[in-house]
Design a protein around this motif. Structure first.
Motif, PDB file in Angstrom:
ATOM      1  N   SER A  58      -0.112   4.050   1.584  1.00 40.59           N
ATOM      2  CA  SER A  58      -0.398   4.793   2.812  1.00 40.59           C
ATOM      3  C   SER A  58      -0.751   3.815   3.929  1.00 40.59           C
ATOM      4  O   SER A  58      -1.132   2.673   3.675  1.00 40.59           O
ATOM      5  CB  SER A  58      -1.540   5.788   2.603  1.00 40.59           C
ATOM      6  OG  SER A  58      -2.728   5.106   2.252  1.00 40.59           O
ATOM      7  N   GLN A  59      -0.637   4.279   5.164  1.00 36.38           N
ATOM      8  CA  GLN A  59      -0.963   3.452   6.309  1.00 36.38           C
ATOM      9  C   GLN A  59      -2.472   3.312   6.457  1.00 36.38           C
ATOM     10  O   GLN A  59      -3.227   4.215   6.093  1.00 36.38           O
ATOM     11  CB  GLN A  59      -0.392   4.048   7.604  1.00 36.38           C
ATOM     12  CG  GLN A  59       1.113   4.008   7.661  1.00 36.38           C
ATOM     13  CD  GLN A  59       1.622   4.625   8.951  1.00 36.38           C
ATOM     14  OE1 GLN A  59       1.110   5.644   9.407  1.00 36.38           O
ATOM     15  NE2 GLN A  59       2.623   3.991   9.535  1.00 36.38           N
ATOM     16  N   ALA A  60      -2.890   2.199   7.041  1.00 37.23           N
ATOM     17  CA  ALA A  60      -4.310   1.978   7.317  1.00 37.23           C
ATOM     18  C   ALA A  60      -4.772   2.940   8.409  1.00 37.23           C
ATOM     19  O   ALA A  60      -4.014   3.329   9.283  1.00 37.23           O
ATOM     20  CB  ALA A  60      -4.543   0.544   7.768  1.00 37.23           C
ATOM     21  N   GLN A  61      -6.027   3.348   8.322  1.00 37.87           N
ATOM     22  CA  GLN A  61      -6.614   4.200   9.353  1.00 37.87           C
ATOM     23  C   GLN A  61      -6.946   3.348  10.570  1.00 37.87           C
ATOM     24  O   GLN A  61      -7.611   2.337  10.450  1.00 37.87           O
ATOM     25  CB  GLN A  61      -7.879   4.895   8.828  1.00 37.87           C
ATOM     26  CG  GLN A  61      -7.618   5.808   7.664  1.00 37.87           C
ATOM     27  CD  GLN A  61      -6.739   6.982   8.037  1.00 37.87           C
ATOM     28  OE1 GLN A  61      -6.861   7.557   9.099  1.00 37.87           O
ATOM     29  NE2 GLN A  61      -5.839   7.340   7.127  1.00 37.87           N
ATOM     30  N   ALA A  62      -6.483   3.767  11.728  1.00 38.23           N
ATOM     31  CA  ALA A  62      -6.713   2.995  12.958  1.00 38.23           C
ATOM     32  C   ALA A  62      -8.106   3.218  13.486  1.00 38.23           C
ATOM     33  O   ALA A  62      -8.782   4.149  13.242  1.00 38.23           O
ATOM     34  CB  ALA A  62      -5.683   3.363  13.999  1.00 38.23           C
ATOM     35  N   GLN A  73       0.841  -1.197   0.000  1.00 39.97           N
ATOM     36  CA  GLN A  73       0.000   0.000   0.000  1.00 39.97           C
ATOM     37  C   GLN A  73       0.874   1.244   0.000  1.00 39.97           C
ATOM     38  O   GLN A  73       2.020   1.216   0.439  1.00 39.97           O
ATOM     39  CB  GLN A  73      -0.905   0.009   1.244  1.00 39.97           C
ATOM     40  CG  GLN A  73      -1.760  -1.240   1.394  1.00 39.97           C
ATOM     41  CD  GLN A  73      -2.711  -1.435   0.237  1.00 39.97           C
ATOM     42  OE1 GLN A  73      -3.440  -0.525  -0.135  1.00 39.97           O
ATOM     43  NE2 GLN A  73      -2.704  -2.633  -0.347  1.00 39.97           N
TER      44      GLN A  73
END
Length: 106
Positions: A102-106, A100
């Protein structure tokens, strides 16, 4: 998608010059040879770098690219002047992909 993984052993004190010429050379390959670009990684050994280049196919990577661009020629020579050794460590076909941007939304 095809991936080529390279290992570069750089002459002591030439690391900054190598990184600069690697970037110029990579940009020229992207512009003239049809790659998707590359990433350069510093290993745990200060003068050893690993490059990871993405291509649409092995055939595109293997193609005899005739490049007349001066930046390509100059940056390639400068990069090679910085090296003690280089090799293509792996030639890989992507079989599964979940990388990915971008990082996953927490």
């Amino acid at each position: 998608m095809f991936i080529a993984v390279y290992e570069f052993e750089v002459k002591e004190g030439m690391e900054a010059a190598f990184r600069e010429s690697w970037l110029d050379f990579t940009k020229a390959i992207y512009q003239h040879c049809g790659s998707f670009g590359s990433r350069l990684h510093q290993s745990e050994v200060p003068n050893v770098f690993v490059g990871y280049a993405q291509w649409p196919s092995r055939e595109q990577w293997e193609k005899d690219h005739v490049v007349t661009d001066e930046l390509y020629k100059i940056s390639r020579q400068k990069m090679h002047d910085c090296l003690l050794n280089s090799k293509t460590a792996y030639k890989l076909e992507v079989c599964d992909d979940y990388l990915q941007s971008s990082q996953a939304q927490a």
